[in-house]
Design a protein around this motif. Structure first.
Motif, short mmCIF file in Angstrom:
data_model
loop_
_atom_site.label_atom_id
_atom_site.label_comp_id
_atom_site.label_asym_id
_atom_site.label_seq_id
_atom_site.Cartn_x
_atom_site.Cartn_y
_atom_site.Cartn_z
N LYS A 35 -19.46 4.34 -7.59
CA LYS A 35 -18.28 4.64 -8.39
C LYS A 35 -17.14 5.17 -7.51
O LYS A 35 -15.98 4.81 -7.68
CB LYS A 35 -18.65 5.68 -9.45
N GLN A 36 -17.48 6.01 -6.55
CA GLN A 36 -16.47 6.57 -5.64
C GLN A 36 -15.84 5.47 -4.78
O GLN A 36 -14.63 5.46 -4.56
CB GLN A 36 -17.07 7.65 -4.73
N ALA A 37 -16.68 4.56 -4.30
CA ALA A 37 -16.15 3.48 -3.46
C ALA A 37 -15.23 2.57 -4.27
O ALA A 37 -14.19 2.13 -3.78
CB ALA A 37 -17.29 2.67 -2.86
N LYS A 38 -15.61 2.28 -5.51
CA LYS A 38 -14.76 1.44 -6.36
C LYS A 38 -13.42 2.12 -6.62
O LYS A 38 -12.37 1.48 -6.56
CB LYS A 38 -15.46 1.16 -7.68
N SER A 39 -13.43 3.41 -6.93
CA SER A 39 -12.17 4.10 -7.22
C SER A 39 -11.32 4.21 -5.96
O SER A 39 -10.10 4.09 -6.02
CB SER A 39 -12.43 5.47 -7.83
N ALA A 40 -11.95 4.42 -4.79
CA ALA A 40 -11.19 4.48 -3.54
C ALA A 40 -10.56 3.12 -3.23
O ALA A 40 -9.41 3.05 -2.80
CB ALA A 40 -12.10 4.92 -2.39
N ASP A 41 -11.32 2.05 -3.48
CA ASP A 41 -10.80 0.70 -3.25
C ASP A 41 -9.64 0.40 -4.20
O ASP A 41 -8.63 -0.19 -3.82
CB ASP A 41 -11.92 -0.31 -3.43
N LYS A 42 -9.78 0.81 -5.46
CA LYS A 42 -8.72 0.62 -6.45
C LYS A 42 -7.45 1.36 -6.04
O LYS A 42 -6.34 0.84 -6.14
CB LYS A 42 -9.20 1.15 -7.80
N GLU A 43 -7.62 2.58 -5.58
CA GLU A 43 -6.47 3.39 -5.15
C GLU A 43 -5.79 2.78 -3.93
O GLU A 43 -4.56 2.74 -3.84
CB GLU A 43 -6.93 4.82 -4.85
N LYS A 44 -6.59 2.26 -3.00
CA LYS A 44 -6.03 1.62 -1.81
C LYS A 44 -5.23 0.37 -2.20
O LYS A 44 -4.11 0.16 -1.71
CB LYS A 44 -7.17 1.24 -0.86
N ASN A 45 -5.79 -0.44 -3.10
CA ASN A 45 -5.08 -1.64 -3.56
C ASN A 45 -3.80 -1.28 -4.31
O ASN A 45 -2.77 -1.95 -4.16
CB ASN A 45 -5.99 -2.48 -4.46
N ARG A 46 -3.85 -0.23 -5.13
CA ARG A 46 -2.66 0.20 -5.86
C ARG A 46 -1.57 0.64 -4.89
O ARG A 46 -0.39 0.31 -5.05
CB ARG A 46 -3.01 1.35 -6.81
N ALA A 47 -1.95 1.38 -3.84
CA ALA A 47 -0.98 1.84 -2.85
C ALA A 47 -0.37 0.65 -2.11
O ALA A 47 0.84 0.63 -1.84
CB ALA A 47 -1.65 2.80 -1.88
N GLU A 48 -1.18 -0.35 -1.78
CA GLU A 48 -0.66 -1.55 -1.09
C GLU A 48 0.31 -2.32 -1.98
O GLU A 48 1.35 -2.78 -1.52
CB GLU A 48 -1.82 -2.46 -0.68
N ARG A 49 -0.03 -2.46 -3.27
CA ARG A 49 0.86 -3.15 -4.21
C ARG A 49 2.18 -2.39 -4.37
O ARG A 49 3.25 -3.00 -4.43
CB ARG A 49 0.18 -3.32 -5.57
N GLN A 50 2.09 -1.07 -4.43
CA GLN A 50 3.30 -0.26 -4.58
C GLN A 50 4.20 -0.40 -3.35
O GLN A 50 5.42 -0.52 -3.48
CB GLN A 50 2.92 1.21 -4.80
N LYS A 51 3.57 -0.40 -2.18
CA LYS A 51 4.34 -0.56 -0.94
C LYS A 51 5.01 -1.94 -0.90
O LYS A 51 6.18 -2.06 -0.52
CB LYS A 51 3.42 -0.38 0.26
N ALA A 52 4.27 -2.96 -1.32
CA ALA A 52 4.84 -4.32 -1.35
C ALA A 52 5.97 -4.41 -2.36
O ALA A 52 7.00 -5.06 -2.10
CB ALA A 52 3.75 -5.33 -1.67
N ARG A 53 5.82 -3.78 -3.51
CA ARG A 53 6.88 -3.80 -4.53
C ARG A 53 8.14 -3.11 -4.02
O ARG A 53 9.24 -3.62 -4.18
CB ARG A 53 6.39 -3.14 -5.81
N GLU A 54 7.97 -1.95 -3.40
CA GLU A 54 9.13 -1.24 -2.86
C GLU A 54 9.80 -2.05 -1.76
O GLU A 54 11.03 -2.10 -1.68
CB GLU A 54 8.71 0.13 -2.34
N GLY A 55 9.00 -2.69 -0.91
CA GLY A 55 9.55 -3.55 0.14
C GLY A 55 10.31 -4.73 -0.44
O GLY A 55 11.37 -5.11 0.05
N MET A 56 9.76 -5.33 -1.50
CA MET A 56 10.43 -6.46 -2.15
C MET A 56 11.74 -6.02 -2.78
O MET A 56 12.76 -6.70 -2.67
CB MET A 56 9.51 -7.08 -3.20
N MET A 57 11.72 -4.87 -3.45
CA MET A 57 12.95 -4.37 -4.08
C MET A 57 14.02 -4.06 -3.04
O MET A 57 15.21 -4.24 -3.30
CB MET A 57 12.65 -3.12 -4.90
#
Length: 180
Positions: A35-57
């Motif tokens: 469960k911890q690994a899944k949540s850490a992976d989810k958080e990492k993916n969310r941070a990458e998507r957020q960074k990509a969105r800010e870069g795109m904007m």
């Protein structure tokens, strides 16, 4: 060959069984399933998507989609973003027309409908001139033979969007005199 030579030539231990070798080689097909690994992976993916969105904007080239990549598209966006276009009025006007349809007066509804169709005509003409302006300004800077296809259409479609909803966000202020 003698018995002593035969033992010397061998590996000095028994061959492992197939079962032992398969167990030693066995690994999970996916990573850590806790469960911890899944949540850490989810958080990492969310941070990458957020960074990509800010870069795109912000208009960073590596985060842009194929439609928006390239220096010519960046210049076309600047040309469009530096002017006020009639296309920016379409969405607010549609909202007003929808509200006017609830009014019980037939005359008001007809006026709103014709006003909307008139705005569509103005937007079509304005988009044509925006596309021509994009091609002209980029042609003056880069030479008409160096332009990639679709720049006029790209500029016209960007001009129809409301300025606050454009992606990537406008990088130039409205009514800026561009030095291309």
């Amino acid at each position: 060959m003698t018995q002593e030579d035969n033992t010397q030539a061998g590996k000095g231990r028994p061959t492992p069984s197939r079962k032992d070798r398969e167990l030693a080689r066995k690994r999970p097909l996916v990573g850590d399933r806790s469960k911890q690994a899944k949540s850490a992976d989810k958080e990492k993916n969310r941070a990458e998507r957020q960074k990509a969105r800010e870069g795109m904007m912000a208009g960073e080239e590596r985060y842009l989609g194929a439609r928006d990549k390239g220096p010519q598209r960046k210049l076309a966006r600047s040309v469009v973003d530096a002017r006020f276009t009639a296309g920016e009025l379409v969405l607010p006007m549609l909202f007003v027309v929808v509200l006017m349809t609830f009014i019980d007066s037939y005359a008001i509804q007809i006026v709103a409908l014709f006003a909307m169709w008139g705005l569509f005509a103005v937007v079509a003409v304005d988009s044509y001139f925006v596309g021509r302006a994009v091609k002209k300004k980029l042609g003056d800077k880069l030479g008409a033979e160096n332009l990639d296809g679709g720049l006029a259409w790209y500029g016209a479609m960007r001009s129809i969007q409301m300025r606050t909803l454009r992606i990537p966000k406008p990088q130039v202020a409205r009514f800026t005199k561009l030095e291309l």
